[in-house]
Design an enzyme around this catalytic site. Structure first.
Site, PDB file in Angstrom:
ATOM      1  CE  LYS A 189      -6.044   7.165  -6.768  1.00  0.00           C
ATOM      2  NZ  LYS A 189      -5.732   7.798  -6.263  1.00  0.00           N
ATOM      3  CE  LYS A 202      -6.773   7.944   1.703  1.00  0.00           C
ATOM      4  NZ  LYS A 202      -5.263   8.265   1.642  1.00  0.00           N
ATOM      5  CE  LYS A 207      -5.127   0.840  -1.580  1.00  0.00           C
ATOM      6  NZ  LYS A 207      -4.374   1.922  -2.720  1.00  0.00           N
TER       7      LYS A 207
HETATM    8  P1  TYM Z   1      -2.433   7.197  -0.290  1.00  0.00           P
HETATM    9  O1  TYM Z   1      -2.548   8.192   0.965  1.00  0.00           O
HETATM   10  O2  TYM Z   1      -2.684   5.792  -0.582  1.00  0.00           O
HETATM   11  O3  TYM Z   1      -1.904   5.591   1.234  1.00  0.00           O
HETATM   12  C1  TYM Z   1      -0.760   6.897   2.430  1.00  0.00           C
HETATM   13  C2  TYM Z   1       0.255   5.800   2.782  1.00  0.00           C
HETATM   14  O4  TYM Z   1      -1.229   4.335   3.432  1.00  0.00           O
HETATM   15  C3  TYM Z   1      -0.640   3.431   3.242  1.00  0.00           C
HETATM   16  N1  TYM Z   1      -1.518   2.525   2.777  1.00  0.00           N
HETATM   17  C4  TYM Z   1      -1.877   1.116   2.917  1.00  0.00           C
HETATM   18  N2  TYM Z   1      -0.386  -0.617   3.204  1.00  0.00           N
HETATM   19  C5  TYM Z   1      -0.951  -0.901   3.348  1.00  0.00           C
HETATM   20  N3  TYM Z   1      -2.238  -1.285   3.665  1.00  0.00           N
HETATM   21  C6  TYM Z   1      -2.855  -1.131   2.590  1.00  0.00           C
HETATM   22  N4  TYM Z   1      -4.511  -1.318   2.801  1.00  0.00           N
HETATM   23  C7  TYM Z   1      -3.169   0.684   2.145  1.00  0.00           C
HETATM   24  N5  TYM Z   1      -3.240   1.994   1.885  1.00  0.00           N
HETATM   25  C8  TYM Z   1      -2.538   2.436   1.575  1.00  0.00           C
HETATM   26  C9  TYM Z   1       1.040   3.746   1.738  1.00  0.00           C
HETATM   27  O5  TYM Z   1       1.309   2.740   0.725  1.00  0.00           O
HETATM   28  C10 TYM Z   1       0.664   4.870   1.742  1.00  0.00           C
HETATM   29  O6  TYM Z   1       2.329   4.304   2.389  1.00  0.00           O
HETATM   30  N6  TYM Z   1       0.929   8.178  -3.356  1.00  0.00           N
HETATM   31  C11 TYM Z   1       0.661   8.491  -1.934  1.00  0.00           C
HETATM   32  C12 TYM Z   1       1.230   9.701  -1.671  1.00  0.00           C
HETATM   33  C13 TYM Z   1       2.290  10.592  -1.826  1.00  0.00           C
HETATM   34  C14 TYM Z   1       3.645   9.878  -1.270  1.00  0.00           C
HETATM   35  C15 TYM Z   1       4.613  11.032  -1.566  1.00  0.00           C
HETATM   36  C16 TYM Z   1       4.089   8.880   0.025  1.00  0.00           C
HETATM   37  C17 TYM Z   1       2.521  11.109  -2.495  1.00  0.00           C
HETATM   38  N7  TYM Z   1       3.531  12.104  -2.270  1.00  0.00           N
HETATM   39  C18 TYM Z   1       5.856  11.247  -1.875  1.00  0.00           C
HETATM   40  C19 TYM Z   1       5.738   8.793  -0.264  1.00  0.00           C
HETATM   41  C20 TYM Z   1       6.027   9.811  -0.889  1.00  0.00           C
HETATM   42  C21 TYM Z   1      -0.149   7.671  -1.883  1.00  0.00           C
HETATM   43  O7  TYM Z   1      -1.745   7.415  -2.204  1.00  0.00           O
HETATM   44  O8  TYM Z   1      -0.917   7.663  -0.458  1.00  0.00           O
END
Ligand code: TYM
Length: 328
Positions: free
Chosen positions: A111, A196, A193
């Site tokens: 990022k 969004k 990957k």
């Molecule tokens: P974020 O918002 O990027 O993504 C949310 C969830 O979606 C999963 N994910 C995917 N899984 C499979 N294939 C993909 N292409 C894909 N893209 C996203 C992510 O693994 C995630 O589970 N840091 C985290 C948000 C967060 C969080 C937390 C998660 C903040 N605090 C506490 C768990 C516990 C994040 O950026 O997810």
């Protein structure tokens, strides 16, 4: 009951990566765990957001959680910024986290390269806020896609460090990564990957994409000229479509390969598209209804914040006391 916590950033419209990698697993776990699911709006602020869009997306995420089948009677559904303990605990944990650890986070490296000069301190310490999210609830399991594994490792390290320096305070959480759907790839560049925040809309499918858009995007998905529906490293595009189909139907890649023996990519792609449409249509319908019912939505996230605050504050008070802060 064991405790689960997870969250999604409202930093863009959610994709089927978020749905298959995270939300769909959450729904399957809700009967057996005490679960907390938040929309991590504070995390979204690590990069510039348009305020009106951020508000709309935060509410939309809550609606998507509910529409996907998370029952607010069984799960605590809330907005991260409504529970100030997250920010407070993040500060305390910041004082126990090393710059070196944060510099090694691959998501930060990716990022920060993208935003160039304007890397905020928030983007750097983002994993510490995530650790606070997790540790405040004595979480056992964190269901996420595989890209979040490194962040959960850090949360574990911080928990262990704090416990050793003071006395047992935090439970040391484990990542829960599903067998299928844990890493949905970009439809145009299947080495990456699905994200969004990608610039090319053909590279992802949004949870809210209308059926004809889903069909078009799948038909344009990059494949290869091998011509066999097979789950293998040489066929990243086809393998990704197999993963998507399998995550929806519950079939194993080998079962899908077998079913498509002697069948061409056009038919296979059309079946993948229909499976996605069928999975998402009822969710989309429900999201639209929910977004019109403001009082209901409000009751869900207010109630959620109240329940979450109770647990989070207890842990925060413990931390403060052990660190030598005067009780309020
Ligand atoms: P974020 O918002 O990027 O993504 C949310 C969830 O979606 C999963 N994910 C995917 N899984 C499979 N294939 C993909 N292409 C894909 N893209 C996203 C992510 O693994 C995630 O589970 N840091 C985290 C948000 C967060 C969080 C937390 C998660 C903040 N605090 C506490 C768990 C516990 C994040 O950026 O997810």
């Amino acid at each position: 009951k064991k405790v689960i916590l997870s969250g999604i950033q409202p930093s863009g419209d959610l994709t089927i990566g978020n749905y298959l990698g995270a939300i769909k697993n959450w729904v399957s776990l809700q009967d057996d765990y005490d679960s907390y699911y938040c929309v991590v709006d504070l995390h979204a602020l690590t990069v510039r957001q348009n305020p009106a869009e951020l508000r709309a997306r935060t509410l939309k995420n809550i609606a998507i959680y509910l529409a996907s089948g998370l029952d607010p009677a069984k799960n605590t559904i809330f907005i991260q910024s409504h529970v100030p303990a997250h920010s407070e605990a993040a500060w305390l944990l910041n004082c126990f986290c090393y710059m070196g650890e944060l510099s090694r986070m691959t998501q930060f490296k990716d990022k920060s390269q993208k935003v160039g000069e304007s890397v905020s301190a928030g983007l750097f310490t983002y994993p510490v806020l995530m650790a606070a999210d997790i540790l405040l609830y004595n979480t056992d399991l964190v269901p996420v896609g595989s890209d979040q594994k490194q962040h959960i490792e850090l949360a574990r390290d911080l928990a262990i460090r704090f416990n050793n320096l003071y006395s047992p305070t935090f439970k040391v959480p484990d990542a829960y990564i599903g067998n299928v759907g844990a890493r949905i790839m970009d439809l145009q560049e299947p080495q990456k990957k699905m994200s969004k925040s990608s610039e090319n809309p053909n590279s992802y499918i949004l949870i809210m994409d209308p059926p004809d858009v889903i069909r078009k995007k799948i038909s344009r998905a990059v494949t290869d000229d091998i011509g066999v529906v097979r789950f293998s490293e040489e066929q990243p595009g086809i393998s990704n479509l197999i993963s998507i189909l399998g995550a929806i139907t519950g079939e194993k890649p080998q079962e899908i390969e077998k079913k498509y023996e002697g069948i061409g990519y056009a038919q296979f792609k059309s079946d993948v598209a229909e499976a996605i449409v069928e999975e998402l249509s009822p969710v989309q319908e429900k999201v639209k209804q929910l977004l019109e019912d403001k009082p209901y939505m409000e009751s869900v996230y207010k109630n959620g914040a109240e329940k979450a605050s109770y647990v989070a504050n207890k842990t925060l008070r413990k931390m403060q006391k052990k660190l030598g802060l005067i009780p309020r």
